[in-house]
Write a protein that holds these residues in place. Structure first.
Motif, PDB file in Angstrom:
ATOM      1  N   TYR A  40      -2.102 -34.883   9.982  1.00 53.42           N
ATOM      2  CA  TYR A  40      -0.886 -34.624   9.208  1.00 53.42           C
ATOM      3  C   TYR A  40      -1.126 -33.321   8.470  1.00 53.42           C
ATOM      4  CZ  TYR A  40       3.009 -35.131   6.031  1.00 53.42           C
ATOM      5  OH  TYR A  40       4.174 -34.926   5.337  1.00 53.42           O
ATOM      6  N   ARG A 191       2.742 -40.036  -3.943  1.00 50.78           N
ATOM      7  CA  ARG A 191       2.613 -38.742  -3.277  1.00 50.78           C
ATOM      8  C   ARG A 191       2.704 -38.913  -1.762  1.00 50.78           C
ATOM      9  NH1 ARG A 191      -2.715 -35.309  -4.372  1.00 50.78           N
ATOM     10  NH2 ARG A 191      -2.048 -35.750  -6.525  1.00 50.78           N
ATOM     11  N   ARG A 194       6.302 -39.405  -0.817  1.00 50.77           N
ATOM     12  CA  ARG A 194       7.048 -38.142  -0.814  1.00 50.77           C
ATOM     13  C   ARG A 194       6.692 -37.295   0.400  1.00 50.77           C
ATOM     14  NH1 ARG A 194       5.189 -35.452  -4.948  1.00 50.77           N
ATOM     15  NH2 ARG A 194       4.067 -37.043  -6.123  1.00 50.77           N
ATOM     16  N   ASN A 195       5.412 -37.292   0.778  1.00 52.06           N
ATOM     17  CA  ASN A 195       5.003 -36.556   1.977  1.00 52.06           C
ATOM     18  C   ASN A 195       5.727 -37.081   3.211  1.00 52.06           C
ATOM     19  OD1 ASN A 195       3.203 -34.992   0.517  1.00 52.06           O
ATOM     20  ND2 ASN A 195       1.431 -36.272   0.996  1.00 52.06           N
ATOM     21  N   GLU A 198       9.455 -36.178   3.175  1.00 53.76           N
ATOM     22  CA  GLU A 198       9.666 -34.786   3.562  1.00 53.76           C
ATOM     23  C   GLU A 198       9.518 -34.622   5.067  1.00 53.76           C
ATOM     24  OE1 GLU A 198       6.926 -32.478   1.315  1.00 53.76           O
ATOM     25  OE2 GLU A 198       7.892 -32.899  -0.621  1.00 53.76           O
ATOM     26  N   TRP A 208       5.096 -30.772  11.398  1.00 53.28           N
ATOM     27  CA  TRP A 208       4.208 -31.688  10.688  1.00 53.28           C
ATOM     28  C   TRP A 208       3.501 -32.709  11.558  1.00 53.28           C
ATOM     29  CZ3 TRP A 208       5.524 -36.863  11.056  1.00 53.28           C
ATOM     30  CH2 TRP A 208       6.839 -37.145  11.438  1.00 53.28           C
TER      31      TRP A 208
END
Length: 216
Positions: A40, A191, A194-195, A198, A208
């Protein structure tokens, strides 16, 4: 253990729990993927970096993120279902009720989006909760084709019970952790969330994800 859920007069509080489909609804909302992604961005995800090289293969596999996330989510749902069983409720149903406590009068489509499941699954859950006398459907004045879902007073009366069950699950989950450890853990998980959000919203997935074909 919190007090027993008090079903409304005329409701079907004693109706048999529909664990099969509701469990699938909940898992469909939270357990989409089982594999740990190999890459990732610049962060690799493999056994040798996560576990000790001297560990057994089974132990290393147990420490892979994909397995940990899946098992934690599944075990929390199972424990929640166990705690809710005396009240003839499931964790999937409580997720829906909690969204309505947050914003009453949502459409079935809105609930499906919040729960990340299909509208057919939501309709089935609403049917069962309606039969138990906990919610009712009403027309949307802005769209006659849509149905809004409203809570009955019985849910608000038992709101404290729902909160107590949720607190029990969290207390068990965080057993042995300090307040600072819990804060750090939740911050890191947020976090990650949120990753992933996105990544899901990215216009070009090649930015990604490692697009190596799956070997067969």
């Amino acid at each position: 253990m919190p007090g027993r859920w008090h079903a409304p007069p005329g409701g079907r509080g004693e109706m048999r729990r529909k664990t099969g489909q509701d469990a699938d609804d909940a898992e469909g909302a939270h357990l989409r993927y089982r594999r740990c992604g190999r890459q990732y961005g610049k962060t690799s995800c493999n056994r040798t970096e996560i576990g000790d090289s001297d560990m057994s293969d089974q132990k290393q596999q147990d420490l892979e993120p994909g397995f940990i996330f899946q098992r934690v989510a599944r075990q929390r749902l199972r424990l929640s279902d166990k705690r809710l069983a005396p009240h003839n409720l499931t964790s999937a149903q409580v997720f829906l009720l909690n969204w309505l406590l947050h914003k009453d009068g949502m459409t079935q489509k809105e609930l499906a989006e919040r729960l990340s499941i299909g509208t057919v699954a939501v309709s089935g859950m609403v049917d069962r909760l309606e039969a138990m006398g906990l919610v009712y459907r009403g027309e949307d004045p802005n769209d006659r084709r849509a149905k809004k879902v409203w809570l009955k007073d019985a849910v608000r009366t038992n709101r404290e019970l729902l909160s107590e069950v949720a607190k029990e699950i969290n207390d068990v989950s965080f057993k042995g952790m300090s307040a600072d450890e819990i804060k750090t853990l939740l911050g890191l998980m947020d976090r990650m969330r949120r990753n992933l959000s996105e990544a899901l919203d990215a216009d070009d997935v090649s930015e990604w994800i490692n697009q190596q074909p799956i070997r067969r």
